[in-house]
Design a protein around this motif. Structure first.
Motif, PDB file in Angstrom:
ATOM      1  N   TRP A 679       0.789  -1.222  -0.108  1.00 22.74           N
ATOM      2  CA  TRP A 679       0.208   0.180  -0.026  1.00 22.74           C
ATOM      3  C   TRP A 679       0.830   1.364   0.218  1.00 22.74           C
ATOM      4  CZ3 TRP A 679      -5.211   0.359  -0.847  1.00 22.74           C
ATOM      5  CH2 TRP A 679      -5.738  -0.911  -0.692  1.00 22.74           C
ATOM      6  N   LYS A 680       0.221   2.205  -0.679  1.00 18.27           N
ATOM      7  CA  LYS A 680       0.854   3.515  -0.694  1.00 18.27           C
ATOM      8  C   LYS A 680      -0.051   4.638  -0.865  1.00 18.27           C
ATOM      9  CE  LYS A 680       4.784   6.348  -2.454  1.00 18.27           C
ATOM     10  NZ  LYS A 680       5.800   6.589  -3.445  1.00 18.27           N
ATOM     11  N   TYR A 730      -2.521  -0.039  -4.481  1.00 15.07           N
ATOM     12  CA  TYR A 730      -2.409  -1.332  -4.154  1.00 15.07           C
ATOM     13  C   TYR A 730      -1.848  -2.230  -4.826  1.00 15.07           C
ATOM     14  CZ  TYR A 730      -4.034  -5.735  -2.379  1.00 15.07           C
ATOM     15  OH  TYR A 730      -4.178  -7.095  -2.052  1.00 15.07           O
ATOM     16  N   LYS A 731      -0.753  -2.666  -4.616  1.00 13.03           N
ATOM     17  CA  LYS A 731       0.098  -3.797  -5.420  1.00 13.03           C
ATOM     18  C   LYS A 731      -0.310  -5.115  -4.804  1.00 13.03           C
ATOM     19  CE  LYS A 731       3.691  -0.773  -7.172  1.00 13.03           C
ATOM     20  NZ  LYS A 731       5.167  -0.042  -6.849  1.00 13.03           N
ATOM     21  N   PRO A 732      -1.215  -5.895  -5.376  1.00 14.07           N
ATOM     22  CA  PRO A 732      -1.442  -7.108  -4.708  1.00 14.07           C
ATOM     23  C   PRO A 732      -0.057  -8.114  -4.795  1.00 14.07           C
ATOM     24  CG  PRO A 732      -2.905  -6.634  -6.494  1.00 14.07           C
ATOM     25  CD  PRO A 732      -1.812  -5.756  -6.554  1.00 14.07           C
ATOM     26  N   LYS A 733       0.086  -8.800  -3.630  1.00  9.16           N
ATOM     27  CA  LYS A 733       1.310  -9.758  -3.492  1.00  9.16           C
ATOM     28  C   LYS A 733       1.529 -10.778  -4.562  1.00  9.16           C
ATOM     29  CE  LYS A 733       3.429 -11.079   0.516  1.00  9.16           C
ATOM     30  NZ  LYS A 733       3.174 -11.671   1.940  1.00  9.16           N
ATOM     31  N   TRP A 744      -3.583  -1.440  -8.526  1.00  4.03           N
ATOM     32  CA  TRP A 744      -4.901  -0.700  -8.438  1.00  4.03           C
ATOM     33  C   TRP A 744      -4.634   0.856  -7.807  1.00  4.03           C
ATOM     34  CZ3 TRP A 744      -8.945  -2.715 -10.715  1.00  4.03           C
ATOM     35  CH2 TRP A 744      -9.084  -4.045 -10.788  1.00  4.03           C
ATOM     36  N   VAL A 745      -5.168   1.715  -8.279  1.00  3.53           N
ATOM     37  CA  VAL A 745      -5.029   3.103  -7.991  1.00  3.53           C
ATOM     38  C   VAL A 745      -6.571   3.476  -7.289  1.00  3.53           C
ATOM     39  CG1 VAL A 745      -4.260   5.660  -8.137  1.00  3.53           C
ATOM     40  CG2 VAL A 745      -2.998   3.725  -9.112  1.00  3.53           C
ATOM     41  N   PHE A 746      -6.887   3.594  -6.439  1.00  2.00           N
ATOM     42  CA  PHE A 746      -8.228   4.416  -5.993  1.00  2.00           C
ATOM     43  C   PHE A 746      -8.086   5.696  -5.821  1.00  2.00           C
ATOM     44  CE2 PHE A 746      -7.512  -0.035  -4.639  1.00  2.00           C
ATOM     45  CZ  PHE A 746      -8.529  -0.850  -5.376  1.00  2.00           C
TER      46      PHE A 746
END
Lengths: 791, 292
Positions: A679-680, A730-733, A744-746
């Protein structure tokens, strides 16, 4: 600065070169990213003992001359691991460096070795650099990453209004910015009438904004230079990346054509709201979309020769059932040849074609309207590195312009419209410059130069002659009116209609108090020969670029800036600057002027002046888990146009008034926090004083309509503008260590749903004709999600 | 054509959010001036009498209000170039039995002007004299009015075209007024549009101008009155400026609005000028019933 002084400066510099007689050798090379082979711009190369330093140029090239003997070099670039190299210099040496990105293990990063910044000591000031990585993290409207809008988070840069791509630098107008994409001029910087900018973030490497202290290499616009560089393409392996967003989808392909020697890059983007509309409303025949394509080919012929071919093509298309069809956009092609004559002489030759097209078809009225402008540039730039203290940039630049103010044609047989070509205009703009980077002592660094610019307005058909001036003053009514031409004559294209020459001195100096703090000062004079007299605060596709000529003089600007820079332990950096500038020959339009599709711009404008001054402040943290910056600008931007004779009133009674882009306070706060590998988080807070506005003072009746009357220009302000945007990446593992990487960028734009005032619409009630005021807010809260991938 | 570009630009912003607001600062900065509306409109059709002409003199109201204080007791004169009176204007309308004094000065004996001649207005209010002049321009007849489906705005829009032949060899300036007649016989607030013949053909047979108007056909059976005026160039410039301001006031693509002066000069105290316009124009009217 007089010619005499300029000459003195040159003599001074030449004598300095002559006084050097020690045994010295030159290290040259190119700094690249180890994974992609992309050259890196602005990398610091420091000799750790003597603390002398240099930076790589726009092509990743550097040249560093040192005394014979042992040297410890540190090569550092933000976001990359430092590279240290000891070298025993006994001859001219080539040292190519490949740097490793450290972004992936940011949380383990300990600032062990303190990285010294060359920029503190360099005379370069009023410059902001942004990497594409940073730009992509700024939360954007509907998740659509906006390259040009990202710079409005910097001090001294404001937006004209919400959802408008134009930007204003240090109280300057939007047409006073030179926007370069791989050295080619972009005339229109926005898609969808200003909602998004024309540059696809996937295609660019970085950008640099010059707000002042502009090197003599640049000319033609008086407010700023936005220098955007495209990526070259991965030299080692084939890669694809892209994204699926709410507004558009993007796809980029890059890879080697010949490993390590030649590579290609192609990136496309298309908005697709129009694709989905028919699914929801099958009989809706309206469409609005944009697309753009960025390409680049590069070929390293040998160690000393490189060829680049870059291209850009973008279009916006609006269509209402084929009755209203509107198309516009830029196209650009650029062929460049980098040639290294020797370890101390670098050159680049560019041949650039740039075109802006605007087309409109209106079936109900029965016509088709095409306008635009195109130019061909030839540019030859050199950089000669004399020793570790002196480098000289020099070169020549010439541009041929063809302006098409508009051609109207009937689009159907029963149309009463007559075909008419408003005469095309032609001009040649040239510049000759010399620019010296000179480190006088360990503490004092100067950069001085001069640009000699020339603008030749060539002959054209149907040149208007006016009895007196194109704008006449009615002494009885005390109003300005457009004059009618008394005569039209054709002037052959080979004839010089009007010739302007300007000498533009540039000077900047840095005094390093310590290795981590410095004072800087700069002066610049800039000339601008093309003008947009926009009725809007931001660039619109209807804007017609008008060349200087017999009636319209070039704009001239003088700017001085003073600054203080400090670096705290390599963690924080502080920049403060004050600036003041004046602009001569800034055109202002007369009351009631209609600027849309105006073919004789000289008949609706008066010559005026502008001035701006302000204070800028920026505190930045560039390392660690928690990064970001706060920028604050306090400024004032005004203009006036006085009467040409004592009898005339001038515009707005000849008084100074706030420009439409005068923003007293402007604050941006950007924060990013890397919580984990997955997460960032990013946030952006923006606050600006409300835009100046002209308010009505009353109304009367005329022919059954209610006619408002208005007071002096821009006396009032809209309420303040502010909003917060947030984004989470969010970069899924499962994607992290595979070849296929996804994220994903929310994002949420305008988190607290502030209904900001974009403008006030003065309307009327349809039934009673009574005047009304409406607040126009463009964007309320806007959530968005984007998926980006890479393999 | 400029108006159509505005339509296009406004289309882009239709998705934006607007909300009616009331701005106190606007009321607080009200400035009052005298305005004069003096349009002498003469019918092209000799069967329609044009002897009755009116001039309104009042004071401007604050931006949101429509209470205009009438200016009473003014002396109003309209003359030709030789100084002959064109008609006698009284505030007390001789044709009106009630005889209200309301700042509307009416003449019932207005003479027919001559095309190409210049006429003069002179008004005296409280010892100050206001003067203006305009040239009488003719108008061509409307050939026909046609209509067709124009569902590109929405499904129920139709396009009505007013077609006429542009007069060859002269620069023509036009004002077109569109008034919808409601079922109860009342007229809507008129739509005004100005245009000139700059982009139109001067070749006989091709010199056709068609002016489109878009209406909603779902409304109950409607009639529209189209009135075409031949106006002077200066009058055209004035109307152009004020209409641009009403149609695009403050929108993102408008110029900074300004106080637009007409052609009326205060010869006693130039700073105390009056707003409005004195014009003398020929007109032609045609009625059109929207087909169902």
């Amino acid at each position: 600065m007089t010619l005499k002084k300029v000459r003195f400066l040159f003599l001074f510099s030449i004598t300095t070169f002559l006084s050097i007689a020690q045994e010295k050798y030159t290290i040259t090379g190119v700094v690249k990213d180890v994974n992609s082979g992309e050259t890196l711009i602005g990398v610091s190369i420091i000799e750790k003992n003597t603390r002398q330093g240099t930076v790589t140029n726009e092509y990743g090239f550097y040249s560093f001359t040192l005394n014979k003997g042992e040297h410890n070099l540190q090569i550092s670039y933000l976001g990359y691991n430092n590279f240290n190299q000891s070298i025993n210099l006994t001859e001219n040496t080539t040292l190519n460096v490949n740097l490793q990105e450290n972004a992936e293990n940011l949380e383990e990063l300990v600032i062990s070795a303190y990285t010294e910044k060359v920029s503190i000591k360099k005379a370069e000031m009023s410059v902001n650099k942004m990497e594409v990585k940073t730009i992509k993290e700024i939360p954007a409207i509907l998740g659509e990453v906006d390259v040009i809008k990202s710079i409005t988070t910097l001090p001294g840069v404001t937006t004209a209004g919400e959802g408008q791509s134009g930007f204003n630098v240090r109280g300057g107008a939007a047409d006073q910015n030179l926007v370069l994409l791989d050295e080619a001029t972009l005339y229109n910087t926005s898609h969808l009438f200003g909602l998004f900018s024309v540059v696809n973030a996937d295609a660019i490497k970085d950008l640099k904004l010059y707000k002042g202290g502009t090197p003599a290499k640049y000319g033609g616009r008086i407010s700023s230079v936005l220098d955007i560089r495209q990526k070259e393409g991965n030299k080692y392996g084939f890669h694809a990346n892209g994204g699926i967003g709410l507004i558009s989808s993007r796809l980029t392909l890059e890879g080697p054509i010949k490993k390590e020697k030649a590579s290609f890059f192609i990136s496309g983007r298309r908005s697709y709201a129009d694709i989905f509309i028919p699914l929801v409303q099958p009989d809706n025949e309206n469409t609005a979309f944009f697309y753009d394509l960025n390409t680049k080919l590069n070929w390293e012929i040998d160690k000393n020769n490189k060829l680049f071919l870059s291209g850009y093509f973008g279009r916006d298309v609006f269509s209402l059932s084929d009755a209203f069809v509107n198309t516009y956009g830029n196209s650009v092609a650029n062929l460049r040849w980098n040639h290294i004559f020797n370890s101390q002489l670098f050159s680049n030759l560019s041949l650039i074609y740039s075109n802006y097209f605007y087309g409109l078809e209106l079936d109900p009225v029965g016509f088709e309207w095409n306008s635009g402008l195109q130019n061909i540039d030839l540019k030859y730039d050199f950089k000669k590195y004399f020793n570790d203290n002196v480098a000289i940039n020099f070169g020549i630049h010439s541009t041929f312009y063809e302006f098409n103010p508009g051609k109207i044609e009937p689009n159907r047989n029963d149309s009463g419209i007559a075909e008419n070509q408003i005469p095309k205009k032609y001009a040649i703009e040239s510049g000759l410059y010399i620019d010296v980077e000179h480190q006088i002592t360990d503490k004092i660094d100067v950069r001085y130069g001069v640009r000699l610019s020339n603008f030749v307005r060539l002959g054209e058909d149907a040149v208007n002659t006016y009895a007196t001036t194109p704008v006449v003053y009615d002494e009885d009514l005390r109003v300005y009116e457009s004059a009618d031409p008394i005569n039209q004559k054709d002037i052959s294209r080979g004839t010089v209609q009007k010739n302007y020459i300007n000498i533009e001195p540039r000077f900047s100096i840095a005094y390093a108090v310590t290795d981590h703090s410095s004072f800087k000062a700069s002066y610049q004079r800039m000339a601008q020969y093309l003008h947009v007299i926009s009725n809007t605060q931001s660039p619109s596709p209807l804007d017609i670029w008008t060349p200087s000529g017999r009636h319209i003089k070039p704009q001239l600007s003088d700017q001085i800036a003073l600054g203080y820079n400090k670096d705290f332990n390599g963690k924080y950096s502080l920049t403060t600057e004050v600036f003041g500038k004046t602009v001569n020959n800034r055109l202002d339009y007369i009351d009631g002027a209609d600027l849309v599709a105006q073919e004789y711009i000289e008949t609706i404008v008066l010559n005026g002046e502008a001035r701006a001054y302000g204070l800028e402040f920026m505190l930045k943290k560039e390392t660690g888990k928690f990064q970001g910056w706060i920028s604050y600008t306090l400024s004032r931007s005004e203009q006036r146009a006085q009467g040409r004779t004592p009898v005339e009133t001038g515009i707005n009674n000849g008084d100074w008034y706030a420009t439409p882009y005068n923003k007293t306070h402007d604050v941006s706060l950007l924060l990013s926090y890397k919580a984990s590998k997955k997460w960032k988080f990013n946030s952006n807070f923006s606050f600006q004083s409300g835009q100046p506005i002209t308010f009505p003072t009353g109304n009367y009746q005329f022919r059954g309509r209610t006619i408002p009357t208005f007071g002096p220009r821009n006396t009032f302000n809209l309420p303040s503008y502010h909003r917060i945007d947030v984004a989470a990446t969010y970069k899924p593992k499962k994607y992290q260590n595979k070849k296929f990487k996804g994220e994903w960028v929310f994002s949420i734009y305008n988190l607290y749903n502030r209904q900001n005032w974009s403008s006030v619409i003065f309307g009327q009630d349809v039934d009673t004709g009574r005047n009304t005021t409406e607040r126009l807010s463009i964007f309320g809260i806007l959530p968005a999600v984007t998926f980006n991938f890479k393999f | 054509m400029k108006n159509y570009i505005y339509i296009l630009l406004l289309f882009i912003f239709t998705s934006s959010c607007t909300k009616e607001v009331f701005i106190d600062e606007i009321i607080d900065n009200t400035e009052t001036r005298i305005f004069i509306e003096a349009n002498m409109d003469i019918s092209k059709d000799p069967n329609i009498a044009s002897a009755t002409q009116s001039i309104t003199i009042a004071r401007t109201a604050d931006f949101y209000s429509q209470d205009y204080e009438p200016v009473l007791g003014a002396t109003v004169l309209v003359t030709d170039i030789a100084g002959n009176s064109m008609g006698t204007f009284f505030d007390d309308n001789p044709a009106d039995a009630e005889g209200t004094i309301d700042g509307i000065y009416t003449a019932v004996d207005f003479k027919t002007p001559t095309v190409g001649e210049t006429y003069f207005l002179s008004i005296t209010i409280d010892g100050q004299t206001y003067q203006a002049q305009d040239t009488y321009n003719s108008i061509v007849a409307i050939d026909e009015i046609t209509s067709r489906d124009a569902s590109f705005f929405n499904d129920d829009t139709i396009e009505i075209r007013v077609n006429f032949e542009n007069e060859i060899g002269v620069d023509n300036f036009y004002l077109i007024q569109t008034e919808e007649i409601k079922n109860n016989g009342s007229k809507s607030i008129p739509e005004l549009d100005t245009f000139n013949d700059e982009f139109y053909s001067e070749i006989p047979g091709e010199n056709i101008i068609n002016i489109p108007t878009f209406v909603d056909e779902t409304s109950t059976k409607q009639q529209i009155d189209f009135t075409l005026y031949g106006i002077s160039r200066k009058h055209f410039n004035f109307l152009n400026k004020i209409l641009t301001q009403i149609d695009n006031g403050g929108g993102p693509f408008s110029t900074a609005p300004a106080l637009i002066r007409g052609n009326i000069i205060n010869t006693t105290d130039p700073d105390n000028f009056a707003l409005g316009y004195f014009s003398i124009n020929q007109f032609t009217t045609k009625n059109f019933t929207i087909p169902k």
